[in-house]
Design a protein around this motif. Structure first.
Motif, PDB file in Angstrom:
ATOM      1  N   GLY A   1       0.778  -1.232   0.000  1.00  0.00           N
ATOM      2  CA  GLY A   1       0.000   0.000   0.000  1.00  0.00           C
ATOM      3  C   GLY A   1       0.806   1.276   0.000  1.00  0.00           C
ATOM      4  N   SER A   2       1.229   1.732   1.145  1.00  0.00           N
ATOM      5  CA  SER A   2       1.883   3.038   1.244  1.00  0.00           C
ATOM      6  C   SER A   2       3.317   2.979   0.722  1.00  0.00           C
ATOM      7  CB  SER A   2       1.887   3.527   2.688  1.00  0.00           C
ATOM      8  OG  SER A   2       2.834   2.818   3.451  1.00  0.00           O
ATOM      9  N   ALA A   3       3.756   4.115   0.172  1.00  0.00           N
ATOM     10  CA  ALA A   3       5.112   4.208  -0.361  1.00  0.00           C
ATOM     11  C   ALA A   3       6.158   3.969   0.726  1.00  0.00           C
ATOM     12  CB  ALA A   3       5.327   5.571  -1.023  1.00  0.00           C
ATOM     13  N   GLY A   4       5.877   4.454   1.931  1.00  0.00           N
ATOM     14  CA  GLY A   4       6.815   4.267   3.036  1.00  0.00           C
ATOM     15  C   GLY A   4       6.998   2.798   3.388  1.00  0.00           C
TER      16      GLY A   4
END
Length: 181
Positions: A54-57
């Motif tokens: 999901g998230s780029a991080g």
């Protein structure tokens, strides 16, 4: 044990006293085979898992690891090709159509081992967001000098190779019980 031509192991038949030869892959070829196989299996699992994060991080560290292992697979695969040319494989156990099919699958595996990392490298080299690659967080790795137009073909081929790898992982162990390179 004395080594003969092309890695053949020469030994004495205990009962008849004559020299016999046994053809097999070199220890180096076997070690490279299993190291590459284990890394590719890990890469397939990591590749499918990281796209669901999901998230780029959350994706950054797994992507960096995937890129690092991909370059390692490329280096080991090139070493495996060099070993193959330096010490040819043992004579084929099967001839005819079966032998030709086995040789074709073997060539396909070499292509897969090289094309997977190369398409991945092309993919990150042509991404919109040019994140640097640091192998295992330490060694800077350059991007390939490819234009943005290469991104979609590289992405499609890299994804296709992931599916091909999954098929290889499921089908090849069932197709053979030899377990060698």
């Amino acid at each position: 044990v004395p080594k003969g031509i092309h890695g053949a192991v020469v030994y004495r038949d205990q009962h008849r006293g004559r020299a016999m030869t046994e053809q097999r892959y070199s220890r180096t070829a076997i070690a490279l085979h299993w190291a590459i196989a284990a890394l590719l299996a890990f890469q397939l699992g990591l590749g499918w898992r990281m796209v669901d994060l999901g998230s780029a991080g959350a994706m950054y560290a797994p992507f960096q690891l995937h890129k690092s292992i991909g370059i390692l697979v490329l280096a080991l695969s090139l070493a495996r090709v060099a070993v193959r040319f330096a010490r040819p494989r043992p004579a084929a156990a099967v001839g005819g159509l079966g032998g030709m099919l086995a040789a074709g699958v073997h060539a396909g595996l070499y292509l897969f081992m090289l094309a997977g990392p190369l398409t991945g490298w092309a993919l990150v080299s042509t991404a919109k967001l040019a994140l640097p690659t640091r192998l295992f967080g330490m060694v800077p790795w350059p991007h390939l000098p490819l234009g943005r137009a290469w991104h979609e073909p590289a992405e499609a081929l890299h994804g296709l190779l992931g599916w091909v790898g999954a098929v290889f992982a499921v089908r090849l162990p069932r197709a053979t019980n030899k377990g060698g390179p």
